[in-house]
Design a protein around this motif. Structure first.
Motif, PDB file in Angstrom:
ATOM      1  N   PRO A 188       1.020  -1.083  -0.023  1.00  0.00           N
ATOM      2  CA  PRO A 188       0.149  -0.161   0.105  1.00  0.00           C
ATOM      3  C   PRO A 188       1.151   1.281   0.016  1.00  0.00           C
ATOM      4  O   PRO A 188       0.625   2.245  -0.704  1.00  0.00           O
ATOM      5  CB  PRO A 188      -0.765  -0.109   1.253  1.00  0.00           C
ATOM      6  CG  PRO A 188      -1.115  -1.532   1.583  1.00  0.00           C
ATOM      7  CD  PRO A 188       0.439  -2.175   1.143  1.00  0.00           C
ATOM      8  N   ARG A 189       1.945   1.155   0.874  1.00  0.00           N
ATOM      9  CA  ARG A 189       2.782   2.376   0.828  1.00  0.00           C
ATOM     10  C   ARG A 189       3.460   2.715  -0.468  1.00  0.00           C
ATOM     11  O   ARG A 189       3.620   4.040  -0.854  1.00  0.00           O
ATOM     12  CB  ARG A 189       3.679   2.415   1.740  1.00  0.00           C
ATOM     13  CG  ARG A 189       4.668   3.584   2.232  1.00  0.00           C
ATOM     14  CD  ARG A 189       5.968   3.315   3.078  1.00  0.00           C
ATOM     15  NE  ARG A 189       6.931   2.205   2.548  1.00  0.00           N
ATOM     16  CZ  ARG A 189       7.656   2.552   1.905  1.00  0.00           C
ATOM     17  NH1 ARG A 189       7.791   3.570   1.067  1.00  0.00           N
ATOM     18  NH2 ARG A 189       8.761   1.617   1.269  1.00  0.00           N
ATOM     19  N   VAL A 190       4.024   1.611  -1.128  1.00  0.00           N
ATOM     20  CA  VAL A 190       4.464   1.970  -2.538  1.00  0.00           C
ATOM     21  C   VAL A 190       3.613   2.378  -3.300  1.00  0.00           C
ATOM     22  O   VAL A 190       3.965   3.278  -4.379  1.00  0.00           O
ATOM     23  CB  VAL A 190       5.047   0.519  -2.932  1.00  0.00           C
ATOM     24  CG1 VAL A 190       5.446   0.558  -4.555  1.00  0.00           C
ATOM     25  CG2 VAL A 190       6.245  -0.199  -2.283  1.00  0.00           C
ATOM     26  N   VAL A 191       2.273   1.765  -3.420  1.00  0.00           N
ATOM     27  CA  VAL A 191       1.395   2.299  -4.314  1.00  0.00           C
ATOM     28  C   VAL A 191       1.031   3.899  -4.038  1.00  0.00           C
ATOM     29  O   VAL A 191       0.824   4.645  -5.116  1.00  0.00           O
ATOM     30  CB  VAL A 191       0.009   1.567  -4.417  1.00  0.00           C
ATOM     31  CG1 VAL A 191      -1.162   2.141  -5.317  1.00  0.00           C
ATOM     32  CG2 VAL A 191       0.395  -0.058  -4.756  1.00  0.00           C
ATOM     33  N   LEU A 192       1.078   4.073  -2.904  1.00  0.00           N
ATOM     34  CA  LEU A 192       0.672   5.472  -2.364  1.00  0.00           C
ATOM     35  C   LEU A 192       1.845   6.504  -3.020  1.00  0.00           C
ATOM     36  O   LEU A 192       1.574   7.595  -3.622  1.00  0.00           O
ATOM     37  CB  LEU A 192       0.697   5.766  -0.985  1.00  0.00           C
ATOM     38  CG  LEU A 192       0.389   7.125  -0.316  1.00  0.00           C
ATOM     39  CD1 LEU A 192      -0.828   7.904  -0.733  1.00  0.00           C
ATOM     40  CD2 LEU A 192       0.614   7.177   1.270  1.00  0.00           C
ATOM     41  N   GLN A 193       3.089   6.174  -2.862  1.00  0.00           N
ATOM     42  CA  GLN A 193       4.193   6.764  -3.212  1.00  0.00           C
ATOM     43  C   GLN A 193       4.212   6.933  -4.893  1.00  0.00           C
ATOM     44  O   GLN A 193       4.693   8.072  -5.425  1.00  0.00           O
ATOM     45  CB  GLN A 193       5.572   6.203  -2.859  1.00  0.00           C
ATOM     46  CG  GLN A 193       5.799   6.656  -1.176  1.00  0.00           C
ATOM     47  CD  GLN A 193       7.161   6.080  -0.894  1.00  0.00           C
ATOM     48  OE1 GLN A 193       7.804   5.149  -1.568  1.00  0.00           O
ATOM     49  NE2 GLN A 193       7.509   6.684   0.282  1.00  0.00           N
ATOM     50  N   ALA A 194       3.997   5.854  -5.520  1.00  0.00           N
ATOM     51  CA  ALA A 194       4.081   5.837  -7.007  1.00  0.00           C
ATOM     52  C   ALA A 194       3.019   6.882  -7.253  1.00  0.00           C
ATOM     53  O   ALA A 194       3.359   7.552  -8.355  1.00  0.00           O
ATOM     54  CB  ALA A 194       3.595   4.439  -7.529  1.00  0.00           C
ATOM     55  N   ALA A 195       1.605   6.916  -6.656  1.00  0.00           N
ATOM     56  CA  ALA A 195       0.699   7.950  -7.069  1.00  0.00           C
ATOM     57  C   ALA A 195       1.413   9.416  -6.782  1.00  0.00           C
ATOM     58  O   ALA A 195       1.279  10.436  -7.618  1.00  0.00           O
ATOM     59  CB  ALA A 195      -0.538   7.804  -6.450  1.00  0.00           C
ATOM     60  N   GLU A 196       1.907   9.568  -5.579  1.00  0.00           N
ATOM     61  CA  GLU A 196       2.367  11.107  -5.014  1.00  0.00           C
ATOM     62  C   GLU A 196       3.516  11.525  -6.077  1.00  0.00           C
ATOM     63  O   GLU A 196       3.350  12.657  -6.465  1.00  0.00           O
ATOM     64  CB  GLU A 196       2.723  11.013  -3.911  1.00  0.00           C
ATOM     65  CG  GLU A 196       1.591  10.904  -2.749  1.00  0.00           C
ATOM     66  CD  GLU A 196       2.334  10.877  -1.378  1.00  0.00           C
ATOM     67  OE1 GLU A 196       1.738  11.346  -0.317  1.00  0.00           O
ATOM     68  OE2 GLU A 196       3.338   9.844  -0.935  1.00  0.00           O
ATOM     69  N   LEU A 197       4.386  10.559  -6.156  1.00  0.00           N
ATOM     70  CA  LEU A 197       5.506  10.878  -6.970  1.00  0.00           C
ATOM     71  C   LEU A 197       5.292  10.756  -8.710  1.00  0.00           C
ATOM     72  O   LEU A 197       6.443  11.144  -9.380  1.00  0.00           O
ATOM     73  CB  LEU A 197       6.656  10.391  -6.628  1.00  0.00           C
ATOM     74  CG  LEU A 197       6.963  10.418  -5.075  1.00  0.00           C
ATOM     75  CD1 LEU A 197       8.160   9.534  -4.555  1.00  0.00           C
ATOM     76  CD2 LEU A 197       7.389  11.946  -4.731  1.00  0.00           C
ATOM     77  N   ARG A 198       4.269  10.224  -9.135  1.00  0.00           N
ATOM     78  CA  ARG A 198       4.043  10.205 -10.544  1.00  0.00           C
ATOM     79  C   ARG A 198       5.250   9.117 -11.111  1.00  0.00           C
ATOM     80  O   ARG A 198       5.585   9.129 -12.216  1.00  0.00           O
ATOM     81  CB  ARG A 198       3.908  11.416 -11.350  1.00  0.00           C
ATOM     82  CG  ARG A 198       2.868  12.206 -11.115  1.00  0.00           C
ATOM     83  CD  ARG A 198       2.858  12.905  -9.975  1.00  0.00           C
ATOM     84  NE  ARG A 198       1.641  13.780  -9.992  1.00  0.00           N
ATOM     85  CZ  ARG A 198       0.614  13.869  -8.981  1.00  0.00           C
ATOM     86  NH1 ARG A 198       0.357  12.828  -8.195  1.00  0.00           N
ATOM     87  NH2 ARG A 198      -0.215  14.531  -9.095  1.00  0.00           N
ATOM     88  N   GLU A 199       5.247   8.111 -10.354  1.00  0.00           N
ATOM     89  CA  GLU A 199       6.452   7.209 -10.399  1.00  0.00           C
ATOM     90  C   GLU A 199       6.124   5.713 -10.608  1.00  0.00           C
ATOM     91  O   GLU A 199       6.021   5.049  -9.666  1.00  0.00           O
ATOM     92  CB  GLU A 199       7.635   7.364  -9.649  1.00  0.00           C
ATOM     93  CG  GLU A 199       8.364   8.563  -9.672  1.00  0.00           C
ATOM     94  CD  GLU A 199       9.548   9.015  -8.677  1.00  0.00           C
ATOM     95  OE1 GLU A 199       9.702   8.142  -7.896  1.00  0.00           O
ATOM     96  OE2 GLU A 199      10.293   9.764  -8.979  1.00  0.00           O
ATOM     97  N   PRO A 200       5.344   5.260 -11.564  1.00  0.00           N
ATOM     98  CA  PRO A 200       5.081   3.604 -11.779  1.00  0.00           C
ATOM     99  C   PRO A 200       6.094   2.683 -11.672  1.00  0.00           C
ATOM    100  O   PRO A 200       5.863   1.588 -11.207  1.00  0.00           O
ATOM    101  CB  PRO A 200       4.380   3.809 -13.257  1.00  0.00           C
ATOM    102  CG  PRO A 200       3.981   4.947 -13.522  1.00  0.00           C
ATOM    103  CD  PRO A 200       4.936   5.741 -12.982  1.00  0.00           C
ATOM    104  N   HIS A 201       7.320   3.071 -11.946  1.00  0.00           N
ATOM    105  CA  HIS A 201       8.634   2.448 -11.722  1.00  0.00           C
ATOM    106  C   HIS A 201       8.696   1.655 -10.472  1.00  0.00           C
ATOM    107  O   HIS A 201       9.349   0.741 -10.149  1.00  0.00           O
ATOM    108  CB  HIS A 201       9.805   2.881 -12.234  1.00  0.00           C
ATOM    109  CG  HIS A 201      10.564   3.862 -11.621  1.00  0.00           C
ATOM    110  ND1 HIS A 201      10.011   5.324 -11.258  1.00  0.00           N
ATOM    111  CD2 HIS A 201      11.211   3.719 -10.331  1.00  0.00           C
ATOM    112  CE1 HIS A 201      10.664   5.790 -10.576  1.00  0.00           C
ATOM    113  NE2 HIS A 201      11.350   5.082  -9.991  1.00  0.00           N
ATOM    114  N   ARG A 202       8.090   2.587  -9.362  1.00  0.00           N
ATOM    115  CA  ARG A 202       8.225   1.972  -8.012  1.00  0.00           C
ATOM    116  C   ARG A 202       7.379   0.749  -7.741  1.00  0.00           C
ATOM    117  O   ARG A 202       7.925   0.035  -7.276  1.00  0.00           O
ATOM    118  CB  ARG A 202       7.786   3.150  -7.061  1.00  0.00           C
ATOM    119  CG  ARG A 202       8.743   4.439  -6.854  1.00  0.00           C
ATOM    120  CD  ARG A 202       8.243   5.222  -6.049  1.00  0.00           C
ATOM    121  NE  ARG A 202       8.991   6.603  -6.109  1.00  0.00           N
ATOM    122  CZ  ARG A 202       9.860   6.570  -5.032  1.00  0.00           C
ATOM    123  NH1 ARG A 202       9.921   5.347  -4.034  1.00  0.00           N
ATOM    124  NH2 ARG A 202      10.644   7.475  -5.064  1.00  0.00           N
TER     125      ARG A 202
END
Length: 558
Positions: free
Chosen positions: A482-496
């Motif tokens: 969940p944290r990774v998905v949240l950060q991917a959304a916040e930072l616009r970084e699907p590679h995470r």
């Protein structure tokens, strides 16, 4: 126990301490505290526990306390949280928490029961978001740069939706301007057997489109003048080319909600309406016979001509009308994905946003992506016959398949140049990242099938039994999703997401090598086997969810 549950419990403890401090010392300064201040992180060294928080170091100075003293006070309260096995203070004031096996293991069942929704959040709940990407000119196949945006943009749309965003995928169809004239002239030249215009388009695809334009012609074209012929080829040719573009995107797993035609902005007088709005806001002026937008007031390096002295609209005129149209359609956040060659547009676009009274970076965001190189045997590839020297989406998909192409294009930061090794992506080995992750998912499915055949089911669950070191590590990885998905959304970084599921696949493979789900020989089925089946299936669910966010399939057999 999920990270969110633990974070909330810790927040409640910290808030009690802060409120108590204020009650005992009324003269103490006001300290604002939100759940976002109580961030949990995974320690790099697992010997330091399952979770760590630096909240004591953030709040110590405003409260007039020593960080370690405040951390110690928080630790006493945290030790009473149900499911927390131990708490210790480390360094200048870090709080390290370790969960007991039952609390950590309970996550496996929660994931399986949550299914496809595990990892979702509420960051953009109810927010209307317009994500514009690819938007290649309809004058040729989608090149490899546009293919990267197709993969990254569609993944980002899926991630925003997983955070509650009401996402509209939009393709801006550039069907107005000089490039369409050159395209039409190129088609006419191919039809007449002439060389391509000096400023036109080459490649076999031009001949293909020209041939399709005249299919079914009963001689009507022969009677047309050159100008009339060009209009026919413009209309039919653009429609055919764009049809091919849409089909290529669909085959790549990318479909758009809106295909917006640039030409409609000029035909509907949207440009005039946008200029009128900006004139009302006193940001339009006239000089040298032209109409200008005063963008220097908003950080641009120079003011911009909107309508040239000859009466023709400058390129930014369409941008003004298009942005205003999106806002009038109710989109609160508008994201545009551009190639590196458009970096110079950012300043004027943000100034345009501000001129309309909006907030740059919120109502309008510009994401810039770098180039992609295809490599084979260490050498750059120029493999397209159909489009001349341009490498296209069809070339890449034809070489490695849609799954491998999407994964490879999404697993690196879009703002860095990317080299794709074609040989690597066709290997069925662990060196190939998409194979490695998909194989891990297929293995979870295989374990599930074999477990069912051996009589291992979900009838029992004893999370406290999941105490092997590889189980603790795997559960820790699952908690992170969940944290990774949240950060991917916040930072616009699907590679995470891609990098995360690769790490999770590694944790799963190590667990598989050490812990059996299926009894050996005549060994009876126990709650340990059943509990491990829950963990196996939870891992499969998370890998499946992660691949789904990238638009990549999760095969059950390989």
């Amino acid at each position: 126990m999920t990270p969110a549950e633990l974070s909330q419990s810790l927040f409640d403890i910290v808030r009690t301490i802060v409120d108590g401090r204020r009650a005992g010392f009324p003269e103490a300064p006001e300290v604002s505290l939100t759940p976002a201040d109580v961030v949990l992180e995974r320690p790099k060294n697992r010997d330091h526990g399952d979770w760590a928080s630096s909240v004591a170091m953030k709040l110590a100075k405003p409260l007039g306390l020593n960080p370690r003293d405040l951390a110690g006070e928080i630790a006493v309260g945290a030790a009473s949280i149900n499911g927390v096995a131990s708490v210790e203070v480390a360094g200048p004031g870090f709080i390290n928490l370790r969960l007991d096996a039952a609390a950590a293991g309970a996550l496996a069942k929660k994931i399986v029961e949550s299914g496809a929704s595990y990892g979702h959040g509420i960051l953009y709940a109810g927010v209307r978001m317009n994500l514009e990407f690819v938007s290649a000119n309809p004058t040729g196949p989608i090149h490899i740069g546009g293919t990267r945006w197709a993969a990254v943009g569609d993944s980002l749309a899926r991630i925003f939706a997983a955070q509650g965003g009401l996402v509209s995928r939009e393709y801006y169809f550039n069907d107005h301007g000089a490039q369409i004239d050159r395209f039409a002239r190129s088609l006419v030249a191919a039809h007449l057997g002439e060389p391509a215009p000096e400023d036109g388009y080459g490649g076999a695809y031009i001949t293909d489109i020209a041939t399709k334009v005249v299919e079914g012609d009963r001689g009507e074209l022969a009677s047309l003048s050159r100008e009339e012929l060009q209009e026919v080829f413009r209309s039919r040719g653009v429609e055919l080319m764009f049809g091919e573009i849409k089909q290529s995107l669909h085959d790549f797993g990318v479909d758009f909600d809106v295909y917006f035609h640039e030409n409609s902005l000029h035909e509907s007088r949207a440009v005039e309406r946008a200029i009128a709005r900006l004139r009302e806001l006193d940001h339009i002026f006239e000089a040298d016979g032209a109409i200008w937008l005063r963008t220097t007031e908003f950080g641009d390096d120079r003011d911009r001509v909107v309508i040239k002295s000859d009466g023709d609209a400058a390129y930014i005129a369409g941008d003004l009308a298009y942005y205003l149209d999106k806002r009038e359609r109710g989109f609160e956040r508008n994201l545009i994905m551009l190639g590196a060659d458009h970096h110079g547009y950012i300043g004027r676009m943000m100034a345009m946003c501000a001129a309309f009274g909006d907030e740059p970076g919120v109502n309008l965001e510009i994401l810039v992506g770098q180039m992609v190189n295809l490599v084979r045997d260490g050498k750059p590839q120029r493999m397209s016959k159909r489009a001349g020297t341009v490498v296209t989406m069809e070339d890449l998909v034809g070489a490695v398949g849609a799954d491998a192409a999407r994964y490879a294009l999404s697993r690196s930061s879009a703002d860095s140049q990317l080299d794709i090794d074609l040989d690597l992506l066709t290997r069925r080995t662990n060196d190939n990242p998409v194979f490695y992750v998909q194989y891990a998912h297929a293995r979870t499915a295989s374990v599930g099938r074999n477990a069912s055949a051996a009589g291992v089911d979900h009838s029992g669950f004893a999370p406290e039994l999941l105490d092997h070191e590889t189980e603790s590590a795997l559960l820790g990885g699952l908690q992170e999703f969940p944290r990774v998905v949240l950060q991917a959304a916040e930072l616009r970084e699907p590679h995470r997401v891609a990098r995360y599921i690769e790490e999770l696949a590694g944790l799963y493979h190590r667990w598989y090598d050490n812990c059996r789900v299926i009894p050996l020989g005549e060994e009876p089925v126990t709650d340990l086997h059943r509990s491990r089946l829950w963990l196996n299936d939870a891992t499969g669910q998370v890998i499946r969810n992660g691949l789904g966010l990238l638009g990549v399939s999760a095969p059950e057999r390989m």
